[in-house]
Design a protein around this motif. Structure first.
Motif: not given
Length: 484
Positions: A23, A43, A46, A48, A115, A118, A131
């Motif tokens: 990450w 932000d 994410k 992944l 993705l 979150l 998103i």
């Protein structure tokens, strides 16, 4: 000899490798600051789809272990991901709150880097996280998109040129086409009996026989009627084919009881799809050659009984792995693989074993098997059965498949590229053989044999080399002292 055979004092432990997504760091405490009594949110982090094995291209979300809004600490299990080899737990690498689950559990075929969720820092408003626009949720193959309504008038479709009325369009095999052309016959005068309505050579021969008996006449081409321009007709449903097609039952509707004549689709796991892909690739690209030998395992069974009395649990399959590794060390010309352009000599001797588990068929590798003792090999195989084998080690160059415990006498195994060989081992067979005692008198003695079939890649291991390998393997297995 037993201590040397078991490899006491040389035991090495297997490290557990747990996959985790890499990450990007962002949204820490330094990234927040107070201005006009409003928090400017950083932000989100994410989550992944990570690469959990060297050959992994996509994964399935089996189950989310955390819920939205739940606090997450570094090292906590976030979700279970099914790779092409096994089901692996994805662990968190930072503290925070799981703000959004982008890909729900049960979704399949999620590409690497997509993705899936979150994460936000503690204290941030996780309910209103957005998103990122640059990364959207991946399309899952298990959830087909709904058809979009087509605005505007329908576009005219060009129709294929149809055959003249009264003419049957049959599919002819090349041999049948030549016979019909030679004897000036038409396929419509006969009946197609081939698969999917193909007019075969045998059907054409029957027409020739009917012509010779005078039951049918030669076909003469009839002039096609002149084509007159007419107004376009509305599209009609295609007529059913004039030849018999195989009866394929329609698929049943999910969530409803099966109707007579329907079938139910079984979802394939990633592991099952990889197995199907590799087996198809192997049988279509690798020239398999086979050789079989019977091995007397009486001496191995005696050594194993002595070890059991000392509370040392090893199996006959562990001796087979050791014998194969020792034979590869004696014959390095067999320890090769085909890389697409030519043979490649391998500097190490790794043996893998085909193991059927609840997760599917896996092939854990026994690294440097020639240098390991029997007990070390047994421990390595057991660690794979309880899930301690790291995913990165589920790749092999030489394999052993043993179906003896299922009562199979003998079988042939499929090579797993880029391997060059695989041994298929059958069950024990009791055989009465005429032998001589110390005084030279003949007597019947019961002996235990197993049948071993070697599948080899003919591009790198020819028949002569495979035969010599089996001879050496047989000698090593029948004399366990050679394995020390």
């Amino acid at each position: 000899m037993l201590r040397s055979l078991l490899g006491f004092g040389t035991r090495r432990g297997l490290g557990l490798v747990t996959g985790a997504a890499g990450w990007p760091a962002g949204g820490g405490a330094a990234g927040r600051w107070l201005h006009s009594t409003q928090w400017l949110r950083a932000d989100p982090i994410k989550i992944l789809m990570p690469s959990l094995s060297p050959t992994m291209e996509e994964g399935n979300i089996v189950k989310w272990l955390k819920k939205e809004g739940e606090a997450v600490s570094a090292g906590d299990a976030l979700c279970e991901i099914e790779t092409d080899k096994a089901v692996v737990t994805l662990d968190a690498s930072d503290d925070g709150i799981l703000a959004k689950i982008v890909v729900e559990e049960g979704s399949k075929n999620i590409r690497l880097g997509s993705l899936i969720g979150l994460l936000v820092e503690e204290g941030e408003d996780w309910k209103h996280v957005e998103i990122p626009k640059d990364v959207g949720p991946p399309a899952a193959a298990s959830q087909p998109a709904a058809p979009r309504p087509s605005p505007g008038p329908p576009t005219p479709v060009l129709l294929k040129k149809e055959q003249p009325p009264g003419t049957l369009q049959l599919r002819l095999s090349p041999a049948a086409r030549n016979i019909l052309a030679k004897h000036k016959l038409d396929a419509s005068q006969g009946t197609a009996t081939g698969p999917r309505g193909i007019f075969t050579k045998e059907d054409a021969v029957k027409l020739v026989q009917l012509k010779q008996t005078g039951k049918i006449m030669e076909s003469r081409p009839t002039p096609a009627p002149p084509v007159t321009p007419t107004a376009p007709l509305p599209a009609q449903a295609p007529a059913p084919p004039s030849y018999p097609r195989p009866m394929v039952p329609p698929v049943s509707t999910p969530g409803q009881p099966n109707i007579a004549g329907t079938f139910t689709e079984i979802p394939a796991s990633n592991i099952r799809r990889v197995i199907a892909k590799r087996l198809t690739e192997s049988k279509s690209t690798v020239p398999h050659a086979y050789a079989t030998a019977d091995c007397d395992v009486g001496a191995v069974l005696k050594v194993r009984q002595k070890l059991v009395k000392d509370d040392i649990k090893v199996s006959v399959n562990d001796f087979i792995i050791k014998a194969a590794a020792v034979t590869l060390k004696q014959m390095p010309s067999v320890n090769v693989s085909w890389d697409g352009e030519g043979p490649k000599q391998l500097p190490f001797i790794d043996i893998s074993v085909a193991v059927a588990t609840d997760r599917g068929l896996i092939t854990p590798i026994i690294k440097d098997a020639a240098a390991k003792g029997i007990q070390e090999i047994a421990d390595s195989v057991k660690s794979s059965l309880i899930g301690d084998m790291p995913p990165s080690e589920l790749f092999v160059f030489s394999s052993i498949s043993n179906l003896g415990m299922f009562g199979i006498d003998e079988f042939t195994a499929v090579i797993n590229p880029p391997q060059a060989c695989i041994l298929a081992v059958g069950r024990f067979r009791s055989v009465l053989k005429l032998t001589q005692d110390e005084e030279g008198n003949d007597k019947l003695q019961q002996q235990q044999f197993i049948r071993v079939t070697m599948s080899s890649d003919g591009r790198v291991v020819d028949d002569e080399l495979a035969t010599r390998f089996l001879e050496s393997f047989k000698a090593n297995l029948e004399n366990p002292i050679r394995l020390a």
